[in-house]
Write a protein that holds these residues in place. Structure first.
Motif, mmCIF file in Angstrom:
data_model
loop_
_atom_site.group_PDB
_atom_site.id
_atom_site.type_symbol
_atom_site.label_atom_id
_atom_site.label_comp_id
_atom_site.label_asym_id
_atom_site.label_seq_id
_atom_site.Cartn_x
_atom_site.Cartn_y
_atom_site.Cartn_z
ATOM 1 N N SER A 170 0.830 -1.208 0.000
ATOM 2 C CA SER A 170 0.000 0.000 0.000
ATOM 3 C C SER A 170 0.862 1.255 0.000
ATOM 4 O O SER A 170 0.571 2.227 -0.710
ATOM 5 C CB SER A 170 -0.924 -0.002 1.222
ATOM 6 O OG SER A 170 -1.775 -1.124 1.200
ATOM 7 N N LEU A 171 1.931 1.223 0.790
ATOM 8 C CA LEU A 171 2.818 2.384 0.845
ATOM 9 C C LEU A 171 3.501 2.614 -0.498
ATOM 10 O O LEU A 171 3.619 3.757 -0.974
ATOM 11 C CB LEU A 171 3.865 2.178 1.946
ATOM 12 C CG LEU A 171 4.734 3.384 2.314
ATOM 13 C CD1 LEU A 171 3.872 4.537 2.790
ATOM 14 C CD2 LEU A 171 5.746 2.991 3.389
ATOM 15 N N ALA A 172 3.950 1.517 -1.127
ATOM 16 C CA ALA A 172 4.588 1.647 -2.441
ATOM 17 C C ALA A 172 3.602 2.178 -3.479
ATOM 18 O O ALA A 172 3.937 3.059 -4.286
ATOM 19 C CB ALA A 172 5.150 0.297 -2.880
ATOM 20 N N GLN A 173 2.374 1.637 -3.449
ATOM 21 C CA GLN A 173 1.372 2.105 -4.405
ATOM 22 C C GLN A 173 1.005 3.563 -4.153
ATOM 23 O O GLN A 173 0.759 4.323 -5.098
ATOM 24 C CB GLN A 173 0.122 1.226 -4.317
ATOM 25 C CG GLN A 173 0.353 -0.231 -4.663
ATOM 26 C CD GLN A 173 0.971 -0.417 -6.033
ATOM 27 O OE1 GLN A 173 0.536 0.200 -7.009
ATOM 28 N NE2 GLN A 173 1.990 -1.256 -6.120
ATOM 29 N N LEU A 174 0.972 3.960 -2.882
ATOM 30 C CA LEU A 174 0.696 5.359 -2.545
ATOM 31 C C LEU A 174 1.755 6.275 -3.140
ATOM 32 O O LEU A 174 1.446 7.280 -3.788
ATOM 33 C CB LEU A 174 0.648 5.519 -1.024
ATOM 34 C CG LEU A 174 0.622 6.949 -0.472
ATOM 35 C CD1 LEU A 174 -0.633 7.673 -0.930
ATOM 36 C CD2 LEU A 174 0.720 6.946 1.042
ATOM 37 N N ALA A 175 3.018 5.893 -2.933
ATOM 38 C CA ALA A 175 4.107 6.724 -3.450
ATOM 39 C C ALA A 175 4.073 6.785 -4.972
ATOM 40 O O ALA A 175 4.227 7.860 -5.571
ATOM 41 C CB ALA A 175 5.447 6.168 -2.964
ATOM 42 N N ILE A 176 3.867 5.632 -5.600
ATOM 43 C CA ILE A 176 3.852 5.593 -7.071
ATOM 44 C C ILE A 176 2.676 6.392 -7.616
ATOM 45 O O ILE A 176 2.821 7.184 -8.562
ATOM 46 C CB ILE A 176 3.799 4.130 -7.554
ATOM 47 C CG1 ILE A 176 5.099 3.411 -7.193
ATOM 48 C CG2 ILE A 176 3.560 4.064 -9.056
ATOM 49 C CD1 ILE A 176 5.045 1.910 -7.391
ATOM 50 N N ALA A 177 1.494 6.191 -7.032
ATOM 51 C CA ALA A 177 0.308 6.891 -7.526
ATOM 52 C C ALA A 177 0.442 8.402 -7.377
ATOM 53 O O ALA A 177 0.050 9.166 -8.268
ATOM 54 C CB ALA A 177 -0.933 6.396 -6.782
ATOM 55 N N ARG A 178 0.990 8.846 -6.268
ATOM 56 C CA ARG A 178 1.149 10.289 -6.049
ATOM 57 C C ARG A 178 2.196 10.878 -6.984
ATOM 58 O O ARG A 178 2.076 12.018 -7.433
ATOM 59 C CB ARG A 178 1.538 10.562 -4.593
ATOM 60 C CG ARG A 178 0.400 10.378 -3.604
ATOM 61 C CD ARG A 178 0.853 10.705 -2.194
ATOM 62 N NE ARG A 178 1.226 12.106 -2.070
ATOM 63 C CZ ARG A 178 0.379 13.089 -1.767
ATOM 64 N NH1 ARG A 178 -0.904 12.815 -1.578
ATOM 65 N NH2 ARG A 178 0.798 14.331 -1.657
ATOM 66 N N LEU A 179 3.233 10.094 -7.278
ATOM 67 C CA LEU A 179 4.333 10.624 -8.081
ATOM 68 C C LEU A 179 4.007 10.683 -9.570
ATOM 69 O O LEU A 179 4.406 11.625 -10.258
ATOM 70 C CB LEU A 179 5.593 9.773 -7.869
ATOM 71 C CG LEU A 179 6.333 9.973 -6.544
ATOM 72 C CD1 LEU A 179 7.408 8.913 -6.378
ATOM 73 C CD2 LEU A 179 6.957 11.368 -6.488
#
Length: 589
Positions: A164-173
């Motif tokens: 979830s944290l990785a997807q959060l970072a990727i989605a925001r970036l």
């Protein structure tokens, strides 16, 4: 004792496996006293504790079992002291007698140690400390299993958090459009990689323990080599065909999509490799160690690489760069998995000359290949359909909502990890009653965990998705629909694992095919009519139909009721009346 199948031969075998005690004490309590105490205890129990309580008749039948054990121990020459619980003085006399027996045994032990000290004076220090005479204790297998289950669940939770944290970072970036490309590519990579395992990520869990138990390390090494060679060849071919298709058929204006797909196809053999490597570790006994690389390291390293890309400013963080980071993290994960597998490898396996039972192994490939590949396909069908229809940004929103909804299924996956080997063992022994009870317990655990996650997620999903950036909050209703779909799957329990572990691979594969077809049709129709929300409804509907189809087949073929139905029908107003088995312990009617 509880399933009613205990017989003297079984008891004799069990007692022969247990270490012989220096002194055995039997406490004799009148049946009337025991029954009175049981009734009093059960009447005072809260309703929740009664669910886990065997009924009165089951407990009282243990008298016959203990009597049979006493006869067997007496026949084998074991020393038994019987203590009758009648009144205070008689009980006190019995306790004094036991005390004398223990002191006598200790004095004999001390004399034996003294004689050993005289015979071996050079080892005096070791003897006096007791290190040389105290036998090592056997590990508590139940405790080990419990801790393994806890650690497995913690790793699943930690892995889900990292994902979830990785997807959060990727989605925001990278934003919805690039995230849609990334999700679409990862969906294809996962589907092809797990198809390329040829089902050996499941069948190795059956073949390797069987070959080790029978001492056929040659076949064990043969099936490992056979599986790795065929699967990696298949993965390489799938990746090459996928990359070639993109280069020849894709739109030249979508350079980001082309580059991402090529990188994703390069990752297919790596994903296949670490999936098979993790299976080997599990088959060798490292259940928790098998989860660490895929659940923790892969997404943890991906998160670090994406963060480094963003902080360095070396290049724009977009779908191709994130897919490249996935490729690198997959390579490291595959290497680590095989290092761990080497560590857990049984003694002598590496030196055994491989033998091959190719026909047997190939027969297991088609159904298990379909199951593993379609399992991934069904969960990613919405993203794939949206990608096919060129709704790339919508695919990103849908993928993020899907990742949130799949957290609900975490409990089912964790339960299935521990459910599968026990279910296979019960089925082989023909214990249909025990299998029904185990499935009911697993279903309740799966459903309870899913509901505990689903309820708060339904409330916070909209503000949660808004943290991912602009445009993602539109996925809140999609996530809610998908959450309901995955809750329904959890309410049905680990049905797919039940079919696979009972030799019904083709039935599981057939239901998977039907589920995949229904998923594609429902998604396509939903997208055409209602857009993203229609795709979510289609996925949830397909998951429900698939689960119901498996439940019907399991009921007809295995004569096993759905877990929740069995639990509800087994609950009775009073556990004290002792007319019914507790649902954990009694057979279905």
């Amino acid at each position: 004792m509880f399933n009613g199948s205990t017989n003297p031969r079984t008891l004799e075998k069990a007692l022969s496996l247990a270490p012989a005690a220096d002194l055995t004490v039997r406490l004799l309590v009148p049946a009337a006293v025991v029954e009175s105490r049981l009734r009093r205890r059960m009447e005072l129990e809260p309703p929740a504790e009664r669910i886990f309580e065997a009924d009165l008749n089951v407990n009282m039948r243990s008298f016959a079992v203990f009597e049979a054990m006493h006869d067997l121990l007496t026949t084998s020459g074991r020393e038994i002291i019987s203590v009758e619980y009648t009144d205070g003085p008689s009980t006190f006399k019995s306790i004094c007698r036991i005390e004398r027996q223990i002191l006598s045994a200790l004095s004999r032990f001390d004399r034996a140690v003294g004689e050993k000290q005289i015979e071996l004076p050079s080892h005096r220090a070791d003897v006096t400390t007791g290190s040389a005479t105290t036998p090592p204790r056997n590990k508590d297998m139940g405790s080990r299993l419990a801790w393994a289950s806890i650690f497995a669940l913690l790793i699943y939770i930690g892995g889900a958090g990292l994902t979830s944290l990785a997807q959060l970072a990727i989605a925001r970036l990278i934003g919805p459009h690039n995230y849609g490309i990334y999700s679409y590519v990862q969906a294809w990579t996962s589907v092809l990689a797990y198809l390329a395992t040829l089902g050996f990520n499941v069948s190795l869990l059956r073949f390797l323990p069987a070959y080790r138990a029978s001492g056929r390390l040659d076949l064990a090494r043969g099936v490992i080599r056979f599986a790795l060679q065929r699967s990696l060849i298949a993965a390489t071919l799938f990746g090459m065909i996928g990359a070639a298709s993109v280069l020849f058929l894709s739109d030249p204006t979508e350079r980001g999509l082309e580059t991402s797909i090529v990188l994703g196809m390069m990752a297919v053999p790596l994903v296949t490799a670490y999936a098979l490597g993790a299976t080997l570790v599990r088959a060798f006994g490292g259940v928790v160690s098998a989860l660490l690389p895929e659940r923790i390291m892969r997404d943890g390293l991906l998160l670090v690489l994406v963060a480094l890309l963003a902080l360095s400013g070396f290049r724009t963080v977009d779908a191709p760069s994130v897919t490249l980071a996935v490729l690198v993290s997959s390579a490291f994960t595959a290497a680590l998995v095989f290092i761990i597998a080497r560590r857990f490898e049984p003694p002598g396996l590496g030196h055994a000359k491989p033998s091959y039972a190719s026909r047997e192994w190939w027969l297991a490939v088609p159904p298990l290949m379909l199951i593993t590949g379609l399992d991934v396909f069904v969960s990613r069908a919405g993203v794939l359909v949206l990608g096919w229809t060129s709704h790339i940004a919508e695919a990103g929103i849908f993928a993020l909502a899907l990742n949130v909804a799949m957290l609900v299924g975490l409990s089912r996956i964790a339960v299935a990890t521990m459910f599968s080997p026990t279910a296979a063992d019960l089925y082989v022994r023909g214990d249909r009653r025990g299998l029904q009870q185990l499935f009911a317990r697993a279903t309740l655990l799966s459903a309870g965990g899913a509901i505990l996650v689903a309820v708060p997620m339904m409330v916070i999903v909209e503000p949660f998705l808004s943290y991912f950036g602009e445009g993602y909050s539109a996925g809140a209703p999609i996530a809610r629909v998908l959450i309901l779909g995955y809750v329904f799957v959890a309410l049905c329990g680990p049905q797919q694992n039940l079919l696979t572990m009972t030799g019904n691979e083709w039935a599981a594969a057939t239901t998977m095919i039907a589920g995949a077809v229904a998923n594609i049709i429902a998604c396509a129709a939903g997208v055409a009519v209602y857009g993203l929300l229609g795709a979510a409804v289609g996925v949830a509907l397909a998951l429900s139909i698939w689960s119901i189809a498996m439940a019907v087949y399991i009921r007809k073929r295995l004569k096993i009721m759905p877990g929740l139905v069995f639990a509800l029908l087994s609950i009775r107003p009073s556990a004290v009346d002792a007319r019914q088995w507790h649902w954990f312990l009694r057979a279905s009617k």
